[in-house]
Design a protein around this motif. Structure first.
Motif, PDB file in Angstrom:
ATOM      1  N   ALA A  32       0.839  -1.197   0.000  1.00 37.33           N
ATOM      2  CA  ALA A  32       0.000   0.000   0.000  1.00 37.33           C
ATOM      3  C   ALA A  32       0.870   1.241   0.000  1.00 37.33           C
ATOM      4  O   ALA A  32       1.868   1.314   0.711  1.00 37.33           O
ATOM      5  CB  ALA A  32      -0.911  -0.006   1.220  1.00 37.33           C
ATOM      6  N   GLY A  33       0.495   2.212  -0.826  1.00 40.71           N
ATOM      7  CA  GLY A  33       1.264   3.445  -0.935  1.00 40.71           C
ATOM      8  C   GLY A  33       2.346   3.401  -1.994  1.00 40.71           C
ATOM      9  O   GLY A  33       2.930   4.423  -2.343  1.00 40.71           O
ATOM     10  N   GLN A  34       2.617   2.224  -2.522  1.00 35.60           N
ATOM     11  CA  GLN A  34       3.658   2.097  -3.535  1.00 35.60           C
ATOM     12  C   GLN A  34       3.143   2.585  -4.878  1.00 35.60           C
ATOM     13  O   GLN A  34       2.025   2.299  -5.279  1.00 35.60           O
ATOM     14  CB  GLN A  34       4.106   0.638  -3.646  1.00 35.60           C
ATOM     15  N   ARG A  35       3.973   3.361  -5.570  1.00 38.74           N
ATOM     16  CA  ARG A  35       3.627   3.786  -6.932  1.00 38.74           C
ATOM     17  C   ARG A  35       3.832   2.607  -7.863  1.00 38.74           C
ATOM     18  O   ARG A  35       4.816   1.883  -7.766  1.00 38.74           O
ATOM     19  CB  ARG A  35       4.529   4.940  -7.359  1.00 38.74           C
ATOM     20  N   VAL A  36       2.895   2.416  -8.761  1.00 38.83           N
ATOM     21  CA  VAL A  36       2.955   1.296  -9.691  1.00 38.83           C
ATOM     22  C   VAL A  36       3.596   1.772 -10.989  1.00 38.83           C
ATOM     23  O   VAL A  36       3.093   2.683 -11.641  1.00 38.83           O
ATOM     24  CB  VAL A  36       1.545   0.721  -9.957  1.00 38.83           C
ATOM     25  N   GLU A  37       4.710   1.153 -11.318  1.00 37.64           N
ATOM     26  CA  GLU A  37       5.436   1.463 -12.554  1.00 37.64           C
ATOM     27  C   GLU A  37       5.241   0.304 -13.535  1.00 37.64           C
ATOM     28  O   GLU A  37       4.812  -0.782 -13.150  1.00 37.64           O
ATOM     29  CB  GLU A  37       6.929   1.657 -12.266  1.00 37.64           C
ATOM     30  N   ALA A  38       5.606   0.532 -14.787  1.00 39.25           N
ATOM     31  CA  ALA A  38       5.425  -0.487 -15.827  1.00 39.25           C
ATOM     32  C   ALA A  38       6.158  -1.779 -15.488  1.00 39.25           C
ATOM     33  O   ALA A  38       5.637  -2.873 -15.730  1.00 39.25           O
ATOM     34  CB  ALA A  38       5.904   0.056 -17.172  1.00 39.25           C
ATOM     35  N   GLU A  63      -5.211   2.232 -20.490  1.00 37.24           N
ATOM     36  CA  GLU A  63      -4.130   3.184 -20.231  1.00 37.24           C
ATOM     37  C   GLU A  63      -4.073   3.436 -18.721  1.00 37.24           C
ATOM     38  O   GLU A  63      -5.046   3.867 -18.109  1.00 37.24           O
ATOM     39  CB  GLU A  63      -4.378   4.499 -20.965  1.00 37.24           C
ATOM     40  N   LEU A  64      -2.931   3.110 -18.122  1.00 42.63           N
ATOM     41  CA  LEU A  64      -2.788   3.276 -16.677  1.00 42.63           C
ATOM     42  C   LEU A  64      -2.420   4.718 -16.355  1.00 42.63           C
ATOM     43  O   LEU A  64      -1.553   5.302 -17.017  1.00 42.63           O
ATOM     44  CB  LEU A  64      -1.703   2.331 -16.136  1.00 42.63           C
ATOM     45  N   PRO A  65      -3.051   5.314 -15.336  1.00 41.64           N
ATOM     46  CA  PRO A  65      -2.694   6.688 -14.955  1.00 41.64           C
ATOM     47  C   PRO A  65      -1.230   6.780 -14.540  1.00 41.64           C
ATOM     48  O   PRO A  65      -0.666   5.834 -13.987  1.00 41.64           O
ATOM     49  CB  PRO A  65      -3.609   6.969 -13.760  1.00 41.64           C
ATOM     50  N   ALA A  66      -0.614   7.938 -14.769  1.00 39.89           N
ATOM     51  CA  ALA A  66       0.810   8.119 -14.478  1.00 39.89           C
ATOM     52  C   ALA A  66       1.097   8.102 -12.980  1.00 39.89           C
ATOM     53  O   ALA A  66       2.161   7.655 -12.560  1.00 39.89           O
ATOM     54  CB  ALA A  66       1.307   9.424 -15.090  1.00 39.89           C
ATOM     55  N   ASP A  67       0.175   8.573 -12.159  1.00 35.88           N
ATOM     56  CA  ASP A  67       0.429   8.660 -10.718  1.00 35.88           C
ATOM     57  C   ASP A  67      -0.300   7.560  -9.950  1.00 35.88           C
ATOM     58  O   ASP A  67      -0.735   7.747  -8.828  1.00 35.88           O
ATOM     59  CB  ASP A  67       0.033  10.033 -10.171  1.00 35.88           C
ATOM     60  N   LEU A  68      -0.367   6.376 -10.550  1.00 40.51           N
ATOM     61  CA  LEU A  68      -1.069   5.253  -9.961  1.00 40.51           C
ATOM     62  C   LEU A  68      -0.379   4.793  -8.682  1.00 40.51           C
ATOM     63  O   LEU A  68       0.818   4.537  -8.659  1.00 40.51           O
ATOM     64  CB  LEU A  68      -1.098   4.103 -10.973  1.00 40.51           C
ATOM     65  N   GLU A  69      -1.155   4.687  -7.600  1.00 42.03           N
ATOM     66  CA  GLU A  69      -0.630   4.265  -6.301  1.00 42.03           C
ATOM     67  C   GLU A  69      -1.567   3.221  -5.721  1.00 42.03           C
ATOM     68  O   GLU A  69      -2.775   3.285  -5.926  1.00 42.03           O
ATOM     69  CB  GLU A  69      -0.565   5.475  -5.359  1.00 42.03           C
ATOM     70  N   GLY A  86      -5.319   4.008  -6.731  1.00 35.61           N
ATOM     71  CA  GLY A  86      -5.835   5.365  -6.656  1.00 35.61           C
ATOM     72  C   GLY A  86      -4.700   6.338  -6.908  1.00 35.61           C
ATOM     73  O   GLY A  86      -3.642   5.969  -7.423  1.00 35.61           O
ATOM     74  N   THR A  87      -4.908   7.556  -6.510  1.00 30.89           N
ATOM     75  CA  THR A  87      -3.875   8.585  -6.618  1.00 30.89           C
ATOM     76  C   THR A  87      -3.303   8.796  -5.223  1.00 30.89           C
ATOM     77  O   THR A  87      -3.856   8.312  -4.232  1.00 30.89           O
ATOM     78  CB  THR A  87      -4.473   9.904  -7.143  1.00 30.89           C
ATOM     79  N   PRO A  88      -2.193   9.535  -5.092  1.00 29.56           N
ATOM     80  CA  PRO A  88      -1.647   9.802  -3.764  1.00 29.56           C
ATOM     81  C   PRO A  88      -2.676  10.398  -2.804  1.00 29.56           C
ATOM     82  O   PRO A  88      -2.643  10.111  -1.611  1.00 29.56           O
ATOM     83  CB  PRO A  88      -0.501  10.768  -4.046  1.00 29.56           C
ATOM     84  N   ASP A  89      -3.611  11.199  -3.313  1.00 29.88           N
ATOM     85  CA  ASP A  89      -4.648  11.768  -2.444  1.00 29.88           C
ATOM     86  C   ASP A  89      -5.592  10.689  -1.908  1.00 29.88           C
ATOM     87  O   ASP A  89      -6.091  10.792  -0.796  1.00 29.88           O
ATOM     88  CB  ASP A  89      -5.455  12.824  -3.198  1.00 29.88           C
ATOM     89  N   VAL A  94       1.784   9.302   3.284  1.00 32.65           N
ATOM     90  CA  VAL A  94       2.892  10.203   2.967  1.00 32.65           C
ATOM     91  C   VAL A  94       4.168   9.375   2.955  1.00 32.65           C
ATOM     92  O   VAL A  94       4.233   8.299   3.556  1.00 32.65           O
ATOM     93  CB  VAL A  94       3.004  11.363   3.988  1.00 32.65           C
ATOM     94  N   GLU A  95       5.181   9.859   2.258  1.00 37.36           N
ATOM     95  CA  GLU A  95       6.462   9.167   2.197  1.00 37.36           C
ATOM     96  C   GLU A  95       7.377   9.694   3.290  1.00 37.36           C
ATOM     97  O   GLU A  95       7.646  10.890   3.356  1.00 37.36           O
ATOM     98  CB  GLU A  95       7.092   9.344   0.823  1.00 37.36           C
ATOM     99  N   VAL A  96       7.827   8.785   4.155  1.00 37.45           N
ATOM    100  CA  VAL A  96       8.693   9.142   5.281  1.00 37.45           C
ATOM    101  C   VAL A  96      10.043   8.466   5.091  1.00 37.45           C
ATOM    102  O   VAL A  96      10.128   7.236   5.074  1.00 37.45           O
ATOM    103  CB  VAL A  96       8.058   8.700   6.619  1.00 37.45           C
TER     104      VAL A  96
END
Length: 194
Positions: A32-38, A63-69, A86-89, A94-96
């Protein structure tokens, strides 16, 4: 001639019967919270008994959104559900960044792992000047997702510590930093779950 015609007809019937679709699956464990890259995803052919169920997953044609989390963890080989992204929102995380002595974190911790972070208070002197033993303060963060874990050789700064970036609930971050501020030189220990 008959055999050739049978082969052609058989191939067409078999091709028409292939009702599989290519969907995205997790190439490894994702937290959870990880950005999904190709490179976090691999295509896999799947046959859905209920065609309506396909709407709950990402196909390779989407098409996957660029800021997919990720809003929840997705295991290796699991289909990527639309409900888990979802998106970061949306995630509320938050990233610590934390810096840990190399011997106090499993060496193979990587992005997607779920960890707990413990704080150990340093040795201090009591009112009589006698040194007290370090005492564990307890888990300062529980169930945090490792969002980034730079390679060992590139993650050590001038401090010699290993850096990890954790996905933490936004309301838990201030309490974590307040706890660290209570000590002169707190020691962090990372414990991987699972």
């Amino acid at each position: 001639m008959l055999v050739a015609a049978s082969v052609v007809v058989g191939a067409r019937v078999f091709a028409a019967a292939d009702d599989t679709v290519q969907v995205w699956t997790a190439a490894g464990d994702l937290g959870a919270g990880q950005r999904v890259e190709a490179d976090d995803l691999v295509a896999q052919r799947v046959r859905f008994a209920d065609r309506d169920a396909l709407a709950g997953y990402f196909t390779v044609d989407d098409e996957l959104p660029a800021d997919l989390e990720l809003t929840r963890s997705v295991g290796k080989g699991e289909l990527l559900p639309r409900a888990a992204v979802g998106t970061p929102d949306d995630t509320g995380l938050v990233e610590v960044p934390i810096a840990v002595e190399p011997e106090l974190v499993p060496p193979d911790v990587e992005s997607g792992d779920v960890v707990d972070v413990y704080v150990v208070a340093p040795i201090s002197a009591d009112a009589d000047g006698k040194a007290q033993q370090p005492r564990p303060v307890g888990p300062a963060l529980t169930g945090a997702t490792v969002v980034d874990a730079p390679e060992l050789e590139s993650s050590f700064g001038t401090s010699g510590k290993r850096q990890l970036v954790l996905g933490v609930a936004a309301d838990a971050a201030p309490a974590f930093f307040a706890l660290l501020a209570d000590y002169d030189a707190p020691s962090l220990t990372v414990v991987r779950r699972g």
